[in-house]
Design a protein around this motif. Sequence first.
Motif, PDB file in Angstrom:
ATOM      1  N   TRP A  88      33.514  32.729  43.315  1.00  0.00           N
ATOM      2  CA  TRP A  88      34.564  33.099  42.371  1.00  0.00           C
ATOM      3  C   TRP A  88      34.321  32.531  40.974  1.00  0.00           C
ATOM      4  O   TRP A  88      34.625  33.185  39.970  1.00  0.00           O
ATOM      5  CB  TRP A  88      35.936  32.692  42.899  1.00  0.00           C
ATOM      6  N   SER A  89      33.770  31.342  40.869  1.00  0.00           N
ATOM      7  CA  SER A  89      33.479  30.800  39.526  1.00  0.00           C
ATOM      8  C   SER A  89      32.323  31.563  38.885  1.00  0.00           C
ATOM      9  O   SER A  89      32.303  31.759  37.666  1.00  0.00           O
ATOM     10  CB  SER A  89      33.186  29.301  39.585  1.00  0.00           C
ATOM     11  N   GLY A  90      31.364  32.021  39.704  1.00  0.00           N
ATOM     12  CA  GLY A  90      30.277  32.849  39.171  1.00  0.00           C
ATOM     13  C   GLY A  90      30.790  34.170  38.636  1.00  0.00           C
ATOM     14  O   GLY A  90      30.365  34.638  37.571  1.00  0.00           O
ATOM     15  N   ILE A  91      31.712  34.792  39.368  1.00  0.00           N
ATOM     16  CA  ILE A  91      32.314  36.051  38.907  1.00  0.00           C
ATOM     17  C   ILE A  91      33.085  35.818  37.611  1.00  0.00           C
ATOM     18  O   ILE A  91      33.001  36.620  36.671  1.00  0.00           O
ATOM     19  CB  ILE A  91      33.222  36.639  40.009  1.00  0.00           C
ATOM     20  N   ALA A  92      33.818  34.713  37.535  1.00  0.00           N
ATOM     21  CA  ALA A  92      34.567  34.389  36.314  1.00  0.00           C
ATOM     22  C   ALA A  92      33.619  34.167  35.135  1.00  0.00           C
ATOM     23  O   ALA A  92      33.905  34.606  34.011  1.00  0.00           O
ATOM     24  CB  ALA A  92      35.432  33.160  36.535  1.00  0.00           C
ATOM     25  N   CYS A  93      32.494  33.507  35.387  1.00  0.00           N
ATOM     26  CA  CYS A  93      31.517  33.273  34.315  1.00  0.00           C
ATOM     27  C   CYS A  93      30.904  34.587  33.831  1.00  0.00           C
ATOM     28  O   CYS A  93      30.702  34.785  32.632  1.00  0.00           O
ATOM     29  CB  CYS A  93      30.413  32.329  34.789  1.00  0.00           C
ATOM     30  N   MET A  94      30.610  35.487  34.770  1.00  0.00           N
ATOM     31  CA  MET A  94      30.051  36.789  34.378  1.00  0.00           C
ATOM     32  C   MET A  94      31.071  37.590  33.583  1.00  0.00           C
ATOM     33  O   MET A  94      30.717  38.252  32.603  1.00  0.00           O
ATOM     34  CB  MET A  94      29.597  37.574  35.609  1.00  0.00           C
ATOM     35  N   ASP A  95      32.340  37.549  33.999  1.00  0.00           N
ATOM     36  CA  ASP A  95      33.393  38.255  33.258  1.00  0.00           C
ATOM     37  C   ASP A  95      33.577  37.674  31.863  1.00  0.00           C
ATOM     38  O   ASP A  95      33.980  38.394  30.939  1.00  0.00           O
ATOM     39  CB  ASP A  95      34.719  38.201  34.021  1.00  0.00           C
ATOM     40  N   ALA A  96      33.278  36.392  31.698  1.00  0.00           N
ATOM     41  CA  ALA A  96      33.385  35.755  30.385  1.00  0.00           C
ATOM     42  C   ALA A  96      32.177  36.047  29.520  1.00  0.00           C
ATOM     43  O   ALA A  96      32.135  35.664  28.349  1.00  0.00           O
ATOM     44  CB  ALA A  96      33.565  34.248  30.543  1.00  0.00           C
ATOM     45  N   GLY A  97      31.164  36.716  30.084  1.00  0.00           N
ATOM     46  CA  GLY A  97      29.990  37.107  29.313  1.00  0.00           C
ATOM     47  C   GLY A  97      28.928  36.032  29.193  1.00  0.00           C
ATOM     48  O   GLY A  97      28.076  36.100  28.292  1.00  0.00           O
ATOM     49  N   LEU A  98      28.945  35.036  30.080  1.00  0.00           N
ATOM     50  CA  LEU A  98      27.935  33.974  30.018  1.00  0.00           C
ATOM     51  C   LEU A  98      26.608  34.479  30.558  1.00  0.00           C
ATOM     52  O   LEU A  98      26.545  35.422  31.357  1.00  0.00           O
ATOM     53  CB  LEU A  98      28.397  32.766  30.822  1.00  0.00           C
ATOM     54  N   SER A  99      25.523  33.837  30.155  1.00  0.00           N
ATOM     55  CA  SER A  99      24.183  34.230  30.605  1.00  0.00           C
ATOM     56  C   SER A  99      24.007  33.918  32.086  1.00  0.00           C
ATOM     57  O   SER A  99      24.747  33.112  32.663  1.00  0.00           O
ATOM     58  CB  SER A  99      23.124  33.497  29.783  1.00  0.00           C
ATOM     59  N   LYS A 100      22.998  34.538  32.708  1.00  0.00           N
ATOM     60  CA  LYS A 100      22.765  34.335  34.145  1.00  0.00           C
ATOM     61  C   LYS A 100      22.441  32.873  34.488  1.00  0.00           C
ATOM     62  O   LYS A 100      23.014  32.333  35.431  1.00  0.00           O
ATOM     63  CB  LYS A 100      21.659  35.269  34.636  1.00  0.00           C
ATOM     64  N   PRO A 101      21.537  32.201  33.754  1.00  0.00           N
ATOM     65  CA  PRO A 101      21.259  30.795  34.093  1.00  0.00           C
ATOM     66  C   PRO A 101      22.494  29.902  33.948  1.00  0.00           C
ATOM     67  O   PRO A 101      22.735  29.027  34.786  1.00  0.00           O
ATOM     68  CB  PRO A 101      20.170  30.377  33.098  1.00  0.00           C
ATOM     69  N   LEU A 102      23.288  30.136  32.919  1.00  0.00           N
ATOM     70  CA  LEU A 102      24.494  29.341  32.717  1.00  0.00           C
ATOM     71  C   LEU A 102      25.529  29.641  33.812  1.00  0.00           C
ATOM     72  O   LEU A 102      26.197  28.732  34.308  1.00  0.00           O
ATOM     73  CB  LEU A 102      25.087  29.609  31.326  1.00  0.00           C
ATOM     74  N   THR A 103      25.600  30.889  34.236  1.00  0.00           N
ATOM     75  CA  THR A 103      26.512  31.277  35.321  1.00  0.00           C
ATOM     76  C   THR A 103      26.122  30.573  36.616  1.00  0.00           C
ATOM     77  O   THR A 103      26.976  30.026  37.323  1.00  0.00           O
ATOM     78  CB  THR A 103      26.483  32.807  35.521  1.00  0.00           C
ATOM     79  N   VAL A 104      24.827  30.566  36.928  1.00  0.00           N
ATOM     80  CA  VAL A 104      24.346  29.908  38.148  1.00  0.00           C
ATOM     81  C   VAL A 104      24.642  28.413  38.080  1.00  0.00           C
ATOM     82  O   VAL A 104      25.128  27.818  39.053  1.00  0.00           O
ATOM     83  CB  VAL A 104      22.831  30.168  38.357  1.00  0.00           C
ATOM     84  N   LEU A 105      24.352  27.795  36.940  1.00  0.00           N
ATOM     85  CA  LEU A 105      24.575  26.361  36.784  1.00  0.00           C
ATOM     86  C   LEU A 105      26.058  26.005  36.932  1.00  0.00           C
ATOM     87  O   LEU A 105      26.420  25.102  37.698  1.00  0.00           O
ATOM     88  CB  LEU A 105      24.049  25.881  35.426  1.00  0.00           C
ATOM     89  N   ILE A 106      26.921  26.715  36.220  1.00  0.00           N
ATOM     90  CA  ILE A 106      28.354  26.414  36.266  1.00  0.00           C
ATOM     91  C   ILE A 106      28.911  26.653  37.661  1.00  0.00           C
ATOM     92  O   ILE A 106      29.670  25.833  38.189  1.00  0.00           O
ATOM     93  CB  ILE A 106      29.126  27.234  35.203  1.00  0.00           C
ATOM     94  N   SER A 107      28.541  27.760  38.298  1.00  0.00           N
ATOM     95  CA  SER A 107      29.076  28.057  39.627  1.00  0.00           C
ATOM     96  C   SER A 107      28.580  27.038  40.657  1.00  0.00           C
ATOM     97  O   SER A 107      29.333  26.631  41.547  1.00  0.00           O
ATOM     98  CB  SER A 107      28.724  29.480  40.049  1.00  0.00           C
ATOM     99  N   PHE A 108      27.328  26.603  40.534  1.00  0.00           N
ATOM    100  CA  PHE A 108      26.787  25.599  41.457  1.00  0.00           C
ATOM    101  C   PHE A 108      27.517  24.262  41.279  1.00  0.00           C
ATOM    102  O   PHE A 108      27.898  23.617  42.264  1.00  0.00           O
ATOM    103  CB  PHE A 108      25.281  25.429  41.228  1.00  0.00           C
TER     104      PHE A 108
END
Length: 190
Positions: free
Chosen positions: A73-93
């Motif tokens: 769910w945090s990865g989906i939220a990061c993608m909806d916020a328009g963050l880059s893929k590496p940043l999305t993976v890092l934040i969700s992890f």
Amino acid sequence: MAEWFSSLELFPKIYWVIALLSSLIFIIIIVLTFIGGDNNGLDTDTEIESDTGIGFQFITFKNLVGFFTILGWSGIACMDAGLSKPLTVLISFVCGLVMMAIMAAMFYYMRKLNDSGTLDFKNAIGSVGEVYLTIGANRSSIGKVHVKIQGALRELEALTDSETNLKSSSVIRVKDVTENGILIVEQLTK
């Protein structure tokens, strides 16, 4: 729904699958916990009785489900916020790890709240109480005393080494406990 899912790229699909599957498992675990299905012998989070290891367990089934649920769910939220893929993976992890740490700490501290309720007679040593049934001099007969031990007033068997009988209503202090749980008491001076 299928049309929407098939139109997604691979990266968002992975996060949606992780989020939905782990959320479904999480809901099943919650429902089973509330209806009592958690104790069917398949509890993967229990400690073995003879285990002498530490009680803090970071990697358990429930923690992993929590990790993947928050990761998805945090990865989906990061993608909806328009963050880059590496940043999305890092934040969700990181969000998943934080969730695991919170859950592990919560289960650890809840487990520490357990109390066996077993009466430990050694805790009575030094306590002041009152004779209920006369105690024979020089350990000649067992009497009974009222003593507050482990937060509750208890009626326990007692002996004394005194030269005189300890009569009912005498104020006593517990000075020792025998191996079989009989208190050794002495009368407090008047």
